[in-house]
Design an enzyme around this catalytic site. Structure first.
Site, PDB file in Angstrom:
ATOM      1  N   LYS A 118      32.588  33.865 -49.109  1.00  0.00           N
ATOM      2  CA  LYS A 118      32.389  35.160 -48.448  1.00  0.00           C
ATOM      3  C   LYS A 118      31.121  35.884 -48.898  1.00  0.00           C
ATOM      4  O   LYS A 118      30.479  36.576 -48.117  1.00  0.00           O
ATOM      5  CB  LYS A 118      33.604  36.074 -48.697  1.00  0.00           C
ATOM      6  CG  LYS A 118      34.927  35.554 -48.141  1.00  0.00           C
ATOM      7  CD  LYS A 118      35.053  35.842 -46.685  1.00  0.00           C
ATOM      8  CE  LYS A 118      36.410  35.548 -46.057  1.00  0.00           C
ATOM      9  NZ  LYS A 118      37.315  34.627 -46.662  1.00  0.00           N
ATOM     10  N   GLU A 140      36.588  45.055 -43.187  1.00  0.00           N
ATOM     11  CA  GLU A 140      38.033  44.857 -43.112  1.00  0.00           C
ATOM     12  C   GLU A 140      38.372  43.734 -44.083  1.00  0.00           C
ATOM     13  O   GLU A 140      37.525  42.893 -44.388  1.00  0.00           O
ATOM     14  CB  GLU A 140      38.442  44.459 -41.687  1.00  0.00           C
ATOM     15  CG  GLU A 140      38.290  42.966 -41.343  1.00  0.00           C
ATOM     16  CD  GLU A 140      36.852  42.453 -41.344  1.00  0.00           C
ATOM     17  OE1 GLU A 140      35.941  43.283 -41.147  1.00  0.00           O
ATOM     18  OE2 GLU A 140      36.638  41.236 -41.533  1.00  0.00           O
ATOM     19  N   SER A 407      36.415  25.951 -50.008  1.00  0.00           N
ATOM     20  CA  SER A 407      35.954  27.299 -49.668  1.00  0.00           C
ATOM     21  C   SER A 407      36.213  28.360 -50.731  1.00  0.00           C
ATOM     22  O   SER A 407      35.488  29.344 -50.810  1.00  0.00           O
ATOM     23  CB  SER A 407      36.574  27.736 -48.337  1.00  0.00           C
ATOM     24  OG  SER A 407      37.988  27.701 -48.400  1.00  0.00           O
TER      25      SER A 407
HETATM   26  C1  LIG Z   1      38.532  34.098 -46.023  1.00  0.00           C
HETATM   27  C2  LIG Z   1      38.725  32.701 -46.481  1.00  0.00           C
HETATM   28  C3  LIG Z   1      38.900  31.622 -45.574  1.00  0.00           C
HETATM   29  C4  LIG Z   1      39.027  31.815 -44.090  1.00  0.00           C
HETATM   30  O1  LIG Z   1      37.944  32.410 -43.471  1.00  0.00           O
HETATM   31  P1  LIG Z   1      36.887  31.579 -42.620  1.00  0.00           P
HETATM   32  O2  LIG Z   1      36.076  32.620 -41.969  1.00  0.00           O
HETATM   33  O3  LIG Z   1      37.657  30.733 -41.656  1.00  0.00           O
HETATM   34  O4  LIG Z   1      36.108  30.739 -43.576  1.00  0.00           O
HETATM   35  C5  LIG Z   1      39.002  30.340 -46.080  1.00  0.00           C
HETATM   36  N1  LIG Z   1      38.974  30.100 -47.402  1.00  0.00           N
HETATM   37  C6  LIG Z   1      38.804  31.103 -48.301  1.00  0.00           C
HETATM   38  C7  LIG Z   1      38.791  30.782 -49.751  1.00  0.00           C
HETATM   39  C8  LIG Z   1      38.693  32.434 -47.874  1.00  0.00           C
HETATM   40  O5  LIG Z   1      38.537  33.425 -48.783  1.00  0.00           O
END
Ligand SMILES: *Cc1c(COP(=O)(O)O)cnc(C)c1O
Length: 428
Positions: A118, A140, A407
């Site tokens: 993020k 948000e 992620s």
């Molecule tokens: C917010 C988040 C996601 C999902 O959001 P995307 O916009 O689909 O990437 C996935 N993995 C993590 C660790 C997140 O914090």
């Protein structure tokens, strides 16, 4: 249809590349656009104008790259998951693939500052905010990861920051609420509707309508009206750009497949986009299959949704029979969203990206599997991608390679995971 006309008018022109979107009107094929009230059109036009300028501005990107290197800790490593690969090979022998499996690699966004991808987007949009001469950002947040990343960017850049969060999420994600407050942000609880992410997004948009002159709204994924889906994709593309260079260096060629989880779709868009014109690289997005395939029990928008308008953009949306946005469920708060970015809808309909779902139980299994094979506790969102990557690797050849976007890290999820694991063990 207008694209067809152009194509026929000049038969010698090369066919348009899949990466060559959005159109100037903000369309990804039929998807995208700007479905917003009149009051926001001026703000979107200003954002388009500023972004158009910085797109080719060396100074802007040098500044962002500097922050990526020193504040975020980029480049994040590409990690060879040998014990996870060995586990996939075991699965392969049980399922008649002769005990061979593709090598699994993790792109370690969990090691980025604040614990997920993020921050790539919030620092980029934070710099844009300063370029526009605005002094306040709003955001948000669901699980709180985008809120923490926004609060971090605001603190670093000296901006005021208000974060909208459903009161149900405030209760479930206390730790991230505390982090945001320590960073100097104000967390505004939203008590309307289901008191979760969709309602927080509605409130943030309402705030923006009354405050556009001095405030920028940092949307947390590749969703919302044009130019947001493009801007967020571009800032997140650092993931795929790095992964491509690292693949060439460590594998000696491009990977055979890339797997990423899809909520709104920003980590997936970030890792997919630099590979989108490399037709030989298979791309797989993994949505939240939740607890069943029944409506209200999952958040698998591209698998079960239909085109519709949500939060200012035309894309696949999970809807009831009367066209209302459906309730959603996932064990992971970050995937718990009834919409998805318009570019993913475009990739789905063009057939370039395959979308599938992992359910809560599969994600939970992958969560402990990665922890115990590699010593890495992934986010529950990420665990959906890990589950699919292991399943896929076990059907592939030993000389092939699968990249997974890791992620985020799972520290935020340990309470919820412990609760779900206890529940599961009691049922067995
Ligand atoms: C917010 C988040 C996601 C999902 O959001 P995307 O916009 O689909 O990437 C996935 N993995 C993590 C660790 C997140 O914090």
């Amino acid at each position: 249809m207008s694209g067809m006309t152009t194509f026929q008018a000049d038969p010698k022109a090369p066919p348009p590349k899949l990466s060559d979107v959005p159109s100037p009107e903000g369309r990804f094929g039929a998807f995208g656009g700007q479905y917003v009230p009149e009051t926001l059109m001026a703000a979107l036009a200003q954002l388009e104008q500023v972004y158009d300028k910085v797109r080719h501005d060396r100074e802007f990107w040098d500044e962002l790259r500097g922050l990526f290197a020193t504040l975020v800790g980029r480049p994040t490593p590409l990690y060879k998951a040998e014990r996870l690969t060995a586990h996939a090979a075991e699965l392969s022998s049980r399922h008649g693939n002769g005990g061979q499996a593709a090598t699994i690699w993790l792109k370690r966004e969990d090691l980025a500052h604040t614990g997920a991808h993020k921050i790539n987007n919030t620092l980029g949009q934070g710099l844009l905010t300063k370029r526009m001469g605005k002094k306040r950002i709003i955001a948000e947040t669901g699980a709180g990861q985008h809120g923490v990343a926004s609060a971090t960017a605001a603190a670093h850049l000296g901006l005021e920051c208000d974060v909208y969060m459903g009161s149900e999420d405030v209760r479930r994600q206390r730790l991230n609420v505390i982090r945001m407050r320590i960073l100097g942000a104000r967390v505004i609880e939203v008590d309307s509707g289901s008191k979760t992410l969709k309602d927080a997004t509605n409130e943030a948009m309402r705030d923006w309508m009354g405050s556009v002159d001095g405030t920028h709204y940092i949307i947390g994924s590749v969703v919302g009206p044009h130019p947001f889906p493009m801007i967020v994709r571009d800032f997140q593309s650092i993931i795929g750009t790095e992964a491509k260079a690292q693949s060439l260096r460590y594998i000696g060629r491009l990977p055979d497949a890339i797997v990423a989880c899809v909520g709104g779709g920003s980590n997936a868009a970030g890792i997919f986009y630099p590979f989108i014109d490399d037709a030989k690289v298979q791309l797989i997005g993994v949505e939240a299959g939740g607890r069943s395939r029944s409506a209200g029990d999952h958040a698998a928008t591209l698998s079960f949704g239909a085109p519709g308008v949500l939060h200012g953009t035309l894309s696949y949306v999970l809807q009831n029979s009367d066209g209302q946005t459906a309730d959603v469920h996932s064990c992971s708060a970050g995937l718990d969203y009834p919409g998805v970015g318009p570019e993913h809808s475009y990739w789905k309909d063009s057939g370039r990206v395959t979308y599938t779902a992992a359910d809560d139980a599969q994600a939970l299994d992958a969560f402990t599997l990665l922890a115990r094979t590699e010593g890495i506790i992934p986010a529950l969102e990420t665990s959906h991608a890990i589950s699919e990557a292991v399943r896929l690797a076990a059907t592939m050849k030993a000389e092939q390679h699968v990249l997974v976007c890791c992620s985020g890290r799972g520290d935020k999820d340990v309470d919820e995971a412990a609760r779900l694991l206890t529940q599961r063990d009691e049922q067995r």
